[in-house]
Design a protein around this motif. Structure first.
Motif, PDB file in Angstrom:
ATOM      1  N   LEU A   1       0.733  -1.234   0.044  1.00 32.35           N
ATOM      2  CA  LEU A   1      -0.017   0.133  -0.034  1.00 32.35           C
ATOM      3  C   LEU A   1       0.805   1.131   0.094  1.00 32.35           C
ATOM      4  N   GLY A   2       1.848   1.143   0.844  1.00 34.17           N
ATOM      5  CA  GLY A   2       2.754   2.327   0.615  1.00 34.17           C
ATOM      6  C   GLY A   2       3.687   2.460  -0.579  1.00 34.17           C
ATOM      7  N   LEU A   3       3.856   1.602  -1.380  1.00 36.43           N
ATOM      8  CA  LEU A   3       4.496   1.703  -2.476  1.00 36.43           C
ATOM      9  C   LEU A   3       3.562   2.268  -3.631  1.00 36.43           C
ATOM     10  N   VAL A   4       2.322   1.798  -3.554  1.00 37.67           N
ATOM     11  CA  VAL A   4       1.340   2.258  -4.471  1.00 37.67           C
ATOM     12  C   VAL A   4       1.288   3.721  -4.251  1.00 37.67           C
TER      13      VAL A   4
ATOM     14  N   ALA B   1       4.403   5.516  -5.469  1.00 42.37           N
ATOM     15  CA  ALA B   1       4.557   5.591  -6.886  1.00 42.37           C
ATOM     16  C   ALA B   1       3.678   6.262  -7.507  1.00 42.37           C
ATOM     17  N   ALA B   2       2.242   6.036  -7.176  1.00 43.13           N
ATOM     18  CA  ALA B   2       1.063   6.510  -8.069  1.00 43.13           C
ATOM     19  C   ALA B   2       0.576   7.747  -7.298  1.00 43.13           C
ATOM     20  N   HIS B   3       1.226   8.442  -6.289  1.00 45.72           N
ATOM     21  CA  HIS B   3       0.754   9.692  -5.507  1.00 45.72           C
ATOM     22  C   HIS B   3      -0.657   9.777  -5.233  1.00 45.72           C
ATOM     23  N   GLN B   4      -1.065   8.433  -4.767  1.00 46.90           N
ATOM     24  CA  GLN B   4      -2.403   8.308  -4.312  1.00 46.90           C
ATOM     25  C   GLN B   4      -2.446   8.536  -2.617  1.00 46.90           C
TER      26      GLN B   4
END
Length: 168
Positions: A28-31, A34-37
């Motif tokens: 979740l942290g990577l997403v 990486a995706a600025h979510q």
């Protein structure tokens, strides 16, 4: 005194389950990073707050890991002390709450990104290497006398871990 039936953080937890939970947080942290979510930090904040305040039974991420992921991992349970893991969850709650507030107010974007990096590095260390930064800080606070040794008697007594291992 806590009411009967209210979840709480266990004194002893399964290290394998903890590492799997950290793996979900890592993804979740990577997403998010990486995706600025950045909204994912609010989701993580709620989960960390529930886990730190009420225990892993109240955490959607921990429950998912306990029900879906852990049964598929053949590794034997490895007991570890719960209080340092609760402290680590509290640190996660503080960081993700701060990131969420900063994102919602539209301020300090570089700080949100910095917190995002920490929220990738810390769970990566836990999930991949079994190194819990929060646990190390907890131990340091115990040595300084900030955290009473009575809070974590089982940290020093492995026999308690062997007899009381629970899912985290």
């Amino acid at each position: 005194m806590r009411p009967v039936g209210q979840p709480r953080f266990p004194r002893v937890v399964d290290d394998v389950t903890v590492r799997l939970i950290a793996g979900v947080v890592l993804v979740l942290g990577l997403v998010a990073l990486a995706a600025h979510q950045w909204w994912l930090y609010a989701v993580l904040a709620v989960d960390f707050i529930l886990r730190a305040a009420l225990g892993p039974q109240a955490s959607p991420v921990a429950r998912f890991v306990q029900i879906v992921v852990r049964p598929r991992v053949p590794a034997a349970k490895r007991p570890t002390a719960g209080p340092p893991k609760r402290f680590a969850a509290t640190l996660g709650a503080v960081m993700t709450t701060a990131a969420s507030v900063l994102w919602l107010t539209g301020t300090a974007a570089p700080v949100v990104v910095a917190i995002g990096v920490v929220m990738v590095v810390f769970p990566a260390l836990e999930s991949l290497l079994g190194f819990c930064v929060g646990c190390v800080l907890f131990g340091g606070l115990m040595k300084l006398g900030v955290v009473s040794e009575e809070v974590c008697l089982e940290c020093a007594d492995i026999s308690l871990r062997r007899t009381a291992t629970t899912s985290s």
